[in-house]
Motif scaffolding. Structure first.
Motif, PDB file in Angstrom:
ATOM      1  N   GLY A  19       0.828  -1.204   0.000  1.00 54.17           N
ATOM      2  CA  GLY A  19       0.000   0.000   0.000  1.00 54.17           C
ATOM      3  C   GLY A  19       0.859   1.249   0.000  1.00 54.17           C
ATOM      4  O   GLY A  19       0.583   2.215  -0.737  1.00 54.17           O
ATOM      5  N   ALA A  20       1.917   1.227   0.804  1.00 57.92           N
ATOM      6  CA  ALA A  20       2.824   2.370   0.844  1.00 57.92           C
ATOM      7  C   ALA A  20       3.505   2.559  -0.503  1.00 57.92           C
ATOM      8  O   ALA A  20       3.675   3.688  -0.976  1.00 57.92           O
ATOM      9  CB  ALA A  20       3.866   2.162   1.941  1.00 57.92           C
ATOM     10  N   ALA A  21       3.897   1.455  -1.127  1.00 59.05           N
ATOM     11  CA  ALA A  21       4.559   1.539  -2.437  1.00 59.05           C
ATOM     12  C   ALA A  21       3.629   2.165  -3.477  1.00 59.05           C
ATOM     13  O   ALA A  21       4.056   2.997  -4.287  1.00 59.05           O
ATOM     14  CB  ALA A  21       5.000   0.148  -2.888  1.00 59.05           C
ATOM     15  N   GLU A  22       2.369   1.782  -3.458  1.00 60.31           N
ATOM     16  CA  GLU A  22       1.399   2.343  -4.408  1.00 60.31           C
ATOM     17  C   GLU A  22       1.244   3.851  -4.213  1.00 60.31           C
ATOM     18  O   GLU A  22       1.255   4.620  -5.184  1.00 60.31           O
ATOM     19  CB  GLU A  22       0.043   1.655  -4.226  1.00 60.31           C
ATOM     20  CG  GLU A  22       0.008   0.209  -4.669  1.00 60.31           C
ATOM     21  CD  GLU A  22      -1.323  -0.455  -4.358  1.00 60.31           C
ATOM     22  OE1 GLU A  22      -2.220   0.254  -3.823  1.00 60.31           O
ATOM     23  OE2 GLU A  22      -1.480  -1.660  -4.624  1.00 60.31           O
ATOM     24  N   VAL A  23       1.118   4.270  -2.962  1.00 58.34           N
ATOM     25  CA  VAL A  23       0.944   5.693  -2.676  1.00 58.34           C
ATOM     26  C   VAL A  23       2.193   6.481  -3.055  1.00 58.34           C
ATOM     27  O   VAL A  23       2.114   7.574  -3.621  1.00 58.34           O
ATOM     28  CB  VAL A  23       0.608   5.906  -1.182  1.00 58.34           C
ATOM     29  CG1 VAL A  23       0.529   7.387  -0.860  1.00 58.34           C
ATOM     30  CG2 VAL A  23      -0.714   5.231  -0.834  1.00 58.34           C
ATOM     31  N   LEU A  24       3.360   5.916  -2.757  1.00 60.32           N
ATOM     32  CA  LEU A  24       4.617   6.594  -3.074  1.00 60.32           C
ATOM     33  C   LEU A  24       4.787   6.762  -4.574  1.00 60.32           C
ATOM     34  O   LEU A  24       5.283   7.788  -5.049  1.00 60.32           O
ATOM     35  CB  LEU A  24       5.789   5.808  -2.495  1.00 60.32           C
ATOM     36  CG  LEU A  24       5.933   5.872  -0.967  1.00 60.32           C
ATOM     37  CD1 LEU A  24       6.904   4.810  -0.475  1.00 60.32           C
ATOM     38  CD2 LEU A  24       6.379   7.245  -0.521  1.00 60.32           C
ATOM     39  N   ARG A  25       4.381   5.757  -5.336  1.00 61.02           N
ATOM     40  CA  ARG A  25       4.472   5.856  -6.799  1.00 61.02           C
ATOM     41  C   ARG A  25       3.540   6.958  -7.328  1.00 61.02           C
ATOM     42  O   ARG A  25       3.870   7.651  -8.283  1.00 61.02           O
ATOM     43  CB  ARG A  25       4.113   4.519  -7.450  1.00 61.02           C
ATOM     44  CG  ARG A  25       5.249   3.494  -7.430  1.00 61.02           C
ATOM     45  CD  ARG A  25       4.769   2.158  -7.948  1.00 61.02           C
ATOM     46  NE  ARG A  25       5.873   1.203  -8.059  1.00 61.02           N
ATOM     47  CZ  ARG A  25       6.487   0.907  -9.189  1.00 61.02           C
ATOM     48  NH1 ARG A  25       6.103   1.493 -10.303  1.00 61.02           N
ATOM     49  NH2 ARG A  25       7.469   0.043  -9.211  1.00 61.02           N
ATOM     50  N   GLU A  26       2.395   7.092  -6.703  1.00 57.66           N
ATOM     51  CA  GLU A  26       1.399   8.058  -7.179  1.00 57.66           C
ATOM     52  C   GLU A  26       1.717   9.487  -6.741  1.00 57.66           C
ATOM     53  O   GLU A  26       1.556  10.433  -7.516  1.00 57.66           O
ATOM     54  CB  GLU A  26       0.010   7.665  -6.654  1.00 57.66           C
ATOM     55  CG  GLU A  26      -0.521   6.360  -7.223  1.00 57.66           C
ATOM     56  CD  GLU A  26      -1.790   5.903  -6.514  1.00 57.66           C
ATOM     57  OE1 GLU A  26      -2.293   6.660  -5.649  1.00 57.66           O
ATOM     58  OE2 GLU A  26      -2.282   4.797  -6.802  1.00 57.66           O
ATOM     59  N   GLY A  28       4.693  10.528  -4.805  1.00 55.07           N
ATOM     60  CA  GLY A  28       6.071  10.915  -4.528  1.00 55.07           C
ATOM     61  C   GLY A  28       6.346  10.814  -3.041  1.00 55.07           C
ATOM     62  O   GLY A  28       5.442  10.918  -2.203  1.00 55.07           O
ATOM     63  N   VAL A  29       7.611  10.620  -2.697  1.00 56.50           N
ATOM     64  CA  VAL A  29       7.986  10.368  -1.305  1.00 56.50           C
ATOM     65  C   VAL A  29       7.717  11.553  -0.401  1.00 56.50           C
ATOM     66  O   VAL A  29       7.227  11.415   0.717  1.00 56.50           O
ATOM     67  CB  VAL A  29       9.478   9.972  -1.218  1.00 56.50           C
ATOM     68  CG1 VAL A  29       9.895   9.775   0.229  1.00 56.50           C
ATOM     69  CG2 VAL A  29       9.736   8.700  -2.015  1.00 56.50           C
ATOM     70  N   GLY A  30       8.022  12.753  -0.881  1.00 62.09           N
ATOM     71  CA  GLY A  30       7.992  13.925  -0.020  1.00 62.09           C
ATOM     72  C   GLY A  30       6.641  14.257   0.574  1.00 62.09           C
ATOM     73  O   GLY A  30       6.560  14.845   1.657  1.00 62.09           O
ATOM     74  N   THR A  31       5.550  13.927  -0.116  1.00 59.28           N
ATOM     75  CA  THR A  31       4.219  14.350   0.336  1.00 59.28           C
ATOM     76  C   THR A  31       3.421  13.254   1.032  1.00 59.28           C
ATOM     77  O   THR A  31       2.324  13.522   1.537  1.00 59.28           O
ATOM     78  CB  THR A  31       3.397  14.859  -0.858  1.00 59.28           C
ATOM     79  OG1 THR A  31       3.215  13.795  -1.798  1.00 59.28           O
ATOM     80  CG2 THR A  31       4.110  16.018  -1.545  1.00 59.28           C
ATOM     81  N   THR A 105      10.630   9.431 -13.613  1.00 58.61           N
ATOM     82  CA  THR A 105      10.513   9.124 -12.187  1.00 58.61           C
ATOM     83  C   THR A 105      11.040   7.719 -11.939  1.00 58.61           C
ATOM     84  O   THR A 105      10.993   6.863 -12.806  1.00 58.61           O
ATOM     85  CB  THR A 105       9.053   9.187 -11.715  1.00 58.61           C
ATOM     86  OG1 THR A 105       8.285   8.180 -12.405  1.00 58.61           O
ATOM     87  CG2 THR A 105       8.456  10.555 -11.976  1.00 58.61           C
ATOM     88  N   CYS A 106      11.547   7.496 -10.754  1.00 55.89           N
ATOM     89  CA  CYS A 106      12.031   6.175 -10.375  1.00 55.89           C
ATOM     90  C   CYS A 106      11.724   5.987  -8.902  1.00 55.89           C
ATOM     91  O   CYS A 106      12.342   6.646  -8.046  1.00 55.89           O
ATOM     92  CB  CYS A 106      13.535   6.048 -10.618  1.00 55.89           C
ATOM     93  SG  CYS A 106      14.230   4.475 -10.077  1.00 55.89           S
ATOM     94  N   PRO A 107      10.752   5.134  -8.546  1.00 53.84           N
ATOM     95  CA  PRO A 107      10.373   4.963  -7.146  1.00 53.84           C
ATOM     96  C   PRO A 107      11.559   4.614  -6.252  1.00 53.84           C
ATOM     97  O   PRO A 107      11.699   5.162  -5.164  1.00 53.84           O
ATOM     98  CB  PRO A 107       9.361   3.805  -7.201  1.00 53.84           C
ATOM     99  CG  PRO A 107       8.804   3.856  -8.577  1.00 53.84           C
ATOM    100  CD  PRO A 107       9.952   4.285  -9.444  1.00 53.84           C
ATOM    101  N   LEU A 108      12.418   3.732  -6.738  1.00 54.49           N
ATOM    102  CA  LEU A 108      13.555   3.304  -5.925  1.00 54.49           C
ATOM    103  C   LEU A 108      14.518   4.463  -5.704  1.00 54.49           C
ATOM    104  O   LEU A 108      14.991   4.700  -4.593  1.00 54.49           O
ATOM    105  CB  LEU A 108      14.269   2.134  -6.603  1.00 54.49           C
ATOM    106  CG  LEU A 108      15.286   1.359  -5.761  1.00 54.49           C
ATOM    107  CD1 LEU A 108      14.634   0.802  -4.502  1.00 54.49           C
ATOM    108  CD2 LEU A 108      15.891   0.229  -6.582  1.00 54.49           C
ATOM    109  N   GLY A 109      14.804   5.210  -6.769  1.00 55.07           N
ATOM    110  CA  GLY A 109      15.697   6.355  -6.635  1.00 55.07           C
ATOM    111  C   GLY A 109      15.137   7.405  -5.696  1.00 55.07           C
ATOM    112  O   GLY A 109      15.862   7.974  -4.862  1.00 55.07           O
ATOM    113  N   SER A 110      13.844   7.668  -5.791  1.00 61.27           N
ATOM    114  CA  SER A 110      13.204   8.655  -4.919  1.00 61.27           C
ATOM    115  C   SER A 110      13.264   8.218  -3.461  1.00 61.27           C
ATOM    116  O   SER A 110      13.495   9.036  -2.553  1.00 61.27           O
ATOM    117  CB  SER A 110      11.740   8.849  -5.328  1.00 61.27           C
ATOM    118  OG  SER A 110      11.645   9.364  -6.644  1.00 61.27           O
ATOM    119  N   LEU A 111      13.073   6.944  -3.229  1.00 64.63           N
ATOM    120  CA  LEU A 111      13.128   6.424  -1.865  1.00 64.63           C
ATOM    121  C   LEU A 111      14.514   6.584  -1.273  1.00 64.63           C
ATOM    122  O   LEU A 111      14.677   6.976  -0.116  1.00 64.63           O
ATOM    123  CB  LEU A 111      12.711   4.951  -1.860  1.00 64.63           C
ATOM    124  CG  LEU A 111      11.209   4.695  -1.961  1.00 64.63           C
ATOM    125  CD1 LEU A 111      10.932   3.268  -2.387  1.00 64.63           C
ATOM    126  CD2 LEU A 111      10.535   4.995  -0.626  1.00 64.63           C
TER     127      LEU A 111
END
Length: 207
Positions: A19-26, A28-31, A105-111
């Motif tokens: 669930g966290a991964a889905e939200v982060l992809r949508e 972004g990490v910062g928000t 965008t790259c979820p892993l890079g953003s994380l």
């Protein structure tokens, strides 16, 4: 020492991570907030802190591990069976398509930017991902090497490392420019070099 989770506990923890991964992809990490994660996963705050006592930072590392695993999962089944040039070409197409879909965008890079790439947990995730990815490439090269006649100087592990580095360079440029041209060129050249060096003189390329 934390207690071993029950099957139900593992399922709940995984639901939180996914669930966290889905939200982060949508978003972004910062928000992203824990409330966002709770709503998506359908869990309470007490459940989140039960499975992630250190809070958001621990959860982000768990999501980073999940995303790192997805990098390899998304390349299957071809990454696991690089025993023909046809499969190498299909693997190449899958890799390019994956990063084209991600765009800039790259979820892993953003994380990793959020948790700090130099932190021990993050460094371990990167090291494990790259190690597994490189070994899969090396296994594919070894499978083709058996059918070829490379020189004694042919270094399988070095070739796998160079190919992985070329991919990462192409991805970095894609993330900066939005263009996959360099990633495509890196993969095409890497595979062409392997094909040249692993094809016996005077013989057609193995399928």
């Amino acid at each position: 020492m934390r207690k071993e989770l029950t099957a139900k506990g593992k399922a709940t923890r995984r639901r939180i991570v996914e669930g966290a991964a889905e939200v982060l992809r949508e978003q972004g990490v910062g928000t992203v907030t824990l409330d966002d994660v709770m709503a998506r996963a359908g869990v309470s705050k007490s459940q989140v802190f039960h499975y992630f006592p250190d809070g958001k930072d621990e959860l982000l590392l768990a999501v980073a591990r999940f995303e790192a695993e997805q990098v390899l999962v998304d390349q299957q089944p071809y990454l696991g069976c690089l025993d023909s040039w046809e499969n190498w070409e299909r693997w190449r197409d899958v890799v390019v398509a994956r990063y084209e879909i991600l765009g800039d965008t790259c979820p892993l890079g953003s994380l990793f930017l959020q948790v700090g790439r130099s932190t021990p947990g993050a460094r371990a995730i990167v090291a494990e991902l790259m190690g597994r990815w490189q070994e899969s490439l090396a296994a594919g090269i070894r499978a083709l090497r058996a059918a070829g006649s490379p020189s004694a100087e042919f270094d399988v592990d070095a070739r796998a490392a160079a190919l992985l580095a070329a991919i990462q360079g192409g991805v970095s440029i894609l993330l900066s420019t939005g263009s996959s041209a360099h990633l495509r060129a890196a993969l095409d050249q890497g595979i062409a070099d392997l094909r040249r060096d692993l094809t016996p003189a005077g013989a057609g390329a193995p399928r």
